[in-house]
Scaffold this motif. Structure first.
Motif, mmCIF file in Angstrom:
data_model
loop_
_atom_site.group_PDB
_atom_site.id
_atom_site.type_symbol
_atom_site.label_atom_id
_atom_site.label_comp_id
_atom_site.label_asym_id
_atom_site.label_seq_id
_atom_site.Cartn_x
_atom_site.Cartn_y
_atom_site.Cartn_z
ATOM 1 N N GLY A 19 6.815 -3.443 1.565
ATOM 2 C CA GLY A 19 6.192 -2.970 0.345
ATOM 3 C C GLY A 19 7.171 -2.962 -0.823
ATOM 4 N N PRO A 20 6.673 -2.421 -1.944
ATOM 5 C CA PRO A 20 5.375 -1.760 -2.096
ATOM 6 C C PRO A 20 4.218 -2.760 -2.234
ATOM 7 C CG PRO A 20 6.504 -1.816 -4.180
ATOM 8 C CD PRO A 20 7.444 -2.413 -3.187
ATOM 9 N N TYR A 21 3.004 -2.269 -1.941
ATOM 10 C CA TYR A 21 1.795 -3.056 -2.125
ATOM 11 C C TYR A 21 0.656 -2.078 -2.428
ATOM 12 C CZ TYR A 21 0.984 -1.726 2.763
ATOM 13 O OH TYR A 21 0.828 -1.019 3.926
ATOM 14 N N LEU A 22 -0.460 -2.619 -2.906
ATOM 15 C CA LEU A 22 -1.592 -1.785 -3.303
ATOM 16 C C LEU A 22 -2.725 -1.911 -2.293
ATOM 17 C CD1 LEU A 22 -1.750 -2.567 -7.136
ATOM 18 C CD2 LEU A 22 -0.441 -0.780 -5.957
ATOM 19 N N ASN A 23 -3.304 -0.777 -1.954
ATOM 20 C CA ASN A 23 -4.524 -0.741 -1.162
ATOM 21 C C ASN A 23 -5.642 -0.268 -2.079
ATOM 22 O OD1 ASN A 23 -6.578 1.035 0.418
ATOM 23 N ND2 ASN A 23 -5.714 -0.300 1.971
ATOM 24 N N ILE A 24 -6.629 -1.128 -2.284
ATOM 25 C CA ILE A 24 -7.720 -0.832 -3.217
ATOM 26 C C ILE A 24 -9.039 -0.876 -2.460
ATOM 27 C CG2 ILE A 24 -8.826 -1.480 -5.391
ATOM 28 C CD1 ILE A 24 -6.225 -3.002 -6.101
ATOM 29 N N GLN A 25 -9.838 0.136 -2.638
ATOM 30 C CA GLN A 25 -11.126 0.208 -1.957
ATOM 31 C C GLN A 25 -12.240 -0.323 -2.863
ATOM 32 O OE1 GLN A 25 -11.309 4.379 -0.871
ATOM 33 N NE2 GLN A 25 -10.350 3.964 1.122
ATOM 34 N N TYR A 26 -13.308 -0.852 -2.246
ATOM 35 C CA TYR A 26 -14.456 -1.351 -3.000
ATOM 36 C C TYR A 26 -15.710 -1.187 -2.141
ATOM 37 C CZ TYR A 26 -13.801 -5.528 -0.099
ATOM 38 O OH TYR A 26 -13.655 -6.386 0.951
ATOM 39 N N PRO A 27 -16.851 -0.946 -2.786
ATOM 40 C CA PRO A 27 -18.099 -0.741 -2.042
ATOM 41 C C PRO A 27 -18.719 -2.081 -1.643
ATOM 42 C CG PRO A 27 -18.500 -0.427 -4.373
ATOM 43 C CD PRO A 27 -17.028 -0.712 -4.234
ATOM 44 N N VAL A 28 -19.308 -2.095 -0.473
ATOM 45 C CA VAL A 28 -20.038 -3.264 0.019
ATOM 46 C C VAL A 28 -21.437 -2.804 0.402
ATOM 47 C CG1 VAL A 28 -20.166 -5.051 1.776
ATOM 48 C CG2 VAL A 28 -17.948 -4.405 0.836
ATOM 49 N N VAL A 29 -22.450 -3.453 -0.184
ATOM 50 C CA VAL A 29 -23.842 -3.089 0.074
ATOM 51 C C VAL A 29 -24.436 -4.069 1.077
ATOM 52 C CG1 VAL A 29 -26.119 -2.706 -0.946
ATOM 53 C CG2 VAL A 29 -24.054 -2.126 -2.250
ATOM 54 N N GLN B 182 -12.282 0.215 -6.919
ATOM 55 C CA GLN B 182 -12.019 1.614 -7.260
ATOM 56 C C GLN B 182 -10.545 1.774 -7.645
ATOM 57 O OE1 GLN B 182 -13.319 3.961 -3.911
ATOM 58 N NE2 GLN B 182 -15.469 3.343 -4.142
ATOM 59 N N LEU B 183 -10.216 1.228 -8.810
ATOM 60 C CA LEU B 183 -8.834 1.210 -9.262
ATOM 61 C C LEU B 183 -8.321 2.594 -9.651
ATOM 62 C CD1 LEU B 183 -8.874 -2.073 -11.372
ATOM 63 C CD2 LEU B 183 -7.763 -1.703 -9.174
ATOM 64 N N ASP B 184 -9.228 3.525 -9.927
ATOM 65 C CA ASP B 184 -8.790 4.860 -10.294
ATOM 66 C C ASP B 184 -8.296 5.655 -9.098
ATOM 67 O OD1 ASP B 184 -11.343 4.852 -9.236
ATOM 68 O OD2 ASP B 184 -11.902 6.709 -10.266
ATOM 69 N N ARG B 185 -8.551 5.148 -7.873
ATOM 70 C CA ARG B 185 -8.088 5.822 -6.661
ATOM 71 C C ARG B 185 -7.337 4.822 -5.769
ATOM 72 N NH1 ARG B 185 -7.260 10.757 -5.907
ATOM 73 N NH2 ARG B 185 -7.860 10.615 -3.706
ATOM 74 N N ALA B 186 -6.540 3.964 -6.368
ATOM 75 C CA ALA B 186 -5.768 2.983 -5.596
ATOM 76 C C ALA B 186 -4.590 3.668 -4.915
ATOM 77 C CB ALA B 186 -5.273 1.862 -6.501
ATOM 78 N N ALA B 187 -4.205 3.128 -3.792
ATOM 79 C CA ALA B 187 -3.069 3.677 -3.041
ATOM 80 C C ALA B 187 -1.885 2.726 -3.140
ATOM 81 C CB ALA B 187 -3.440 3.893 -1.579
ATOM 82 N N ILE B 188 -0.760 3.273 -3.567
ATOM 83 C CA ILE B 188 0.493 2.516 -3.550
ATOM 84 C C ILE B 188 1.154 2.785 -2.201
ATOM 85 C CG2 ILE B 188 2.667 2.074 -4.736
ATOM 86 C CD1 ILE B 188 1.424 3.616 -7.158
ATOM 87 N N CYS B 189 1.372 1.745 -1.417
ATOM 88 C CA CYS B 189 1.819 1.896 -0.029
ATOM 89 C C CYS B 189 3.234 1.357 0.157
ATOM 90 C CB CYS B 189 0.874 1.159 0.927
ATOM 91 S SG CYS B 189 -0.838 1.722 0.835
ATOM 92 N N LEU B 190 3.973 2.045 0.987
ATOM 93 C CA LEU B 190 5.315 1.618 1.366
ATOM 94 C C LEU B 190 5.516 1.961 2.839
ATOM 95 C CD1 LEU B 190 8.130 0.535 0.449
ATOM 96 C CD2 LEU B 190 8.769 2.915 0.016
ATOM 97 N N ASN B 191 5.626 0.945 3.669
ATOM 98 C CA ASN B 191 5.793 1.162 5.113
ATOM 99 C C ASN B 191 7.259 1.167 5.501
ATOM 100 O OD1 ASN B 191 2.918 -0.796 5.384
ATOM 101 N ND2 ASN B 191 3.013 1.308 6.119
ATOM 102 N N LEU B 192 7.636 2.140 6.318
ATOM 103 C CA LEU B 192 8.977 2.249 6.885
ATOM 104 C C LEU B 192 8.843 2.428 8.388
ATOM 105 C CD1 LEU B 192 10.414 4.814 4.298
ATOM 106 C CD2 LEU B 192 10.762 2.332 4.282
ATOM 107 N N THR B 193 9.818 1.964 9.132
ATOM 108 C CA THR B 193 9.741 2.048 10.590
ATOM 109 C C THR B 193 9.915 3.467 11.086
ATOM 110 O OG1 THR B 193 10.643 -0.193 10.742
ATOM 111 C CG2 THR B 193 10.659 1.128 12.750
ATOM 112 N N ASP B 194 10.889 4.185 10.544
ATOM 113 C CA ASP B 194 11.213 5.528 11.017
ATOM 114 C C ASP B 194 11.336 6.462 9.817
ATOM 115 O OD1 ASP B 194 12.103 7.808 12.277
ATOM 116 O OD2 ASP B 194 13.581 6.786 13.514
#
Length: 451
Positions: free
Chosen positions: A77-87, A155-167
């Motif tokens: 990371g960092p990277y963005l996780n963005i949610q969106y609705p699917v009908v 849903q850009l107003d509730r986007a998650a900024i993600c950073l993965n670490l092993t430990d």
């Protein structure tokens, strides 16, 4: 006369089997020596098991210290996780579900300064490090538009900024990200919104991505780890610049450094990886385990290798034991024939046990003083023991000196083979050819059917 003839015939009949055994005594002796060599493989297998056991003990000690300090780290990371609705519609009934997409950065630049140190657990050493990493780059909606994604649905107003670490235990200070004009504090865990379940995340309002504006970011991390440090190249262009006070780095992963400089005290290395060099895009929708595996497999970095591999070298040395025992017994046998002396099978066995004990000495010494000095000391002790014993048996200096010289050459030959890597097979094959030629030469001088 008849009685005399009967007596003579009985004596001849009794002498015939004795003469037969006498005639084939050398062959019988060789068979006995072969049996002793097979018998000596039992203690050699036990010694090899001991070497493996000590190697496992070392790994357990390293894992124990690493777990208490922090494990090997991989930064994703960092990277963005963005949610969106699917009908979806089923039998006239509409159902709305929320799905995720991953947006990776346009640029990812990592600058790292590492300070390494050695921790000890009993006689074992573990290499650990403390690092200061600065991650810089930018996000934009360019790749979203290329993928024909309706940005208005995200849903850009509730986007998650993600950073993965092993430990997570390696985090030394609170982590924050400066994104555009805002600063966000990371929270522990991923809240089911990342490529991996281990790491940190921050919820942010990224509505600015609806424009073509780029969002620059900067993250500073103080991270502890052990053994290795790796990175995942998520950027369109990923640049990594590392410096550490370590003189024996081992560069690992899918990509080697474009530039490196290794000295006796430290090293520096620079990587540059393009998105064209890996097998996944900047936007991941409907991602699966296969997609995540592709991301994980693209890692690269450095292993802080301790240049002490005594168990591996001891095991390689032990695999040549049968060669040393075979040749030593061969020289003793030729010495026995040429000097017309007798050496008992028990004395062969004692010499063989001394040769086996060499590997036990090598293992025990190498754990304290290193492999090379241990090899020298163990070989010297074994040569003196076998040479002195041969002198005590035969009562002649020349055969004892020949035996000592042969063992010296053999141990030197095996040591050279262990040090070689690329040419080990070639040197081993040529050496065995020369040894076989010498054995054939001396064997033709022996009358195998007469004493």
């Amino acid at each position: 006369m008849d009685g005399f003839n009967e007596k003579s015939n009985e004596e001849v009949e009794q002498q015939q089997p004795l003469g037969c055994l006498h005639r084939f005594s050398k062959t019988i002796k060789i068979v006995i020596i072969g049996g002793l060599i097979i018998l000596l493989m039992i203690p050699m297998f036990m010694i090899q098991d001991l070497i493996s056991e000590r190697g496992r003990t070392q790994e357990e000690a390293i894992n124990e210290v690493s777990k208490k300090w922090s494990l090997a780290q991989t930064v994703t990371g960092p990277y963005l996780n963005i949610q969106y609705p699917v009908v979806t519609e089923n039998k006239g009934e509409k159902k709305v579900s929320i799905k995720d997409l991953m947006l990776f950065p346009d640029e990812l630049s990592i600058n790292g300064q590492l300070k390494t140190e050695i921790l000890k657990r009993s006689i074992y050493e573990v290499n650990v490090y403390q690092s200061e990493l600065t991650l810089k780059g930018s996000f934009s909606s360019e790749e979203l538009r290329k993928s024909r994604i309706d940005i208005e649905q995200l849903q850009l107003d509730r986007a998650a900024i993600c950073l993965n670490l092993t430990d997570m235990r390696g985090i030394s200070e609170q982590i924050s990200i400066a994104l555009g004009d805002s600063v966000y504090i990371f929270e522990p865990g991923m809240d089911n919104r990342g490529l991996s379940s281990t790491g940190v995340h921050a919820i942010a309002n990224l509505s600015e991505l609806k424009t073509n504006k780029k969002l620059p970011y900067e993250i500073k991390i103080k991270l502890k780890g052990s053994q290795s440090l790796n990175f995942i190249p998520l950027g369109k262009t990923t640049r990594v610049d590392l410096k550490a006070n370590w003189s024996t780095p081992s560069f690992t992963g899918n990509y080697l450094p474009n530039n490196r400089n290794v000295t006796e005290k430290d090293f520096s290395a620079q990587w540059q990886v393009l998105n064209l060099n890996r097998n996944y895009s900047q936007v991941m929708m409907d991602y699966s385990g296969a997609n995540i595996k592709e991301v994980d497999n693209s890692s690269f970095g450095v292993n802080f290798k301790i240049p002490v591999e005594q168990y591996q070298q001891s095991m390689r040395s032990a695999k040549y034991a049968i060669l040393i025992i075979l040749l030593t017994f061969g020289v003793i046998f030729f010495t026995e024939i040429m000097n017309k002396t007798r050496i008992h099978a028990l004395q062969y066995l004692l010499v063989g046990l001394a040769l086996c004990l060499f590997y036990s000495l090598l293992l025990s010494f190498s754990e304290h003083i290193g492999f090379n000095p241990a090899y020298l000391i163990s070989a010297a002790l074994t040569i003196m023991l076998v040479g002195g014993y041969m002198f005590g048996i035969i009562k002649k200096k020349k055969p004892a000196l020949i035996m000592s010289g042969l063992l010296s050459i053999l141990y030197l030959y095996i040591f050279i083979l262990i040090q070689l890597e690329t040419f080990a097979l070639l040197a081993g094959s040529l050496g065995l050819f020369c040894i076989l030629a010498l054995v054939m030469y001396f064997s033709k001088k022996i009358d195998w059917f007469n004493e």
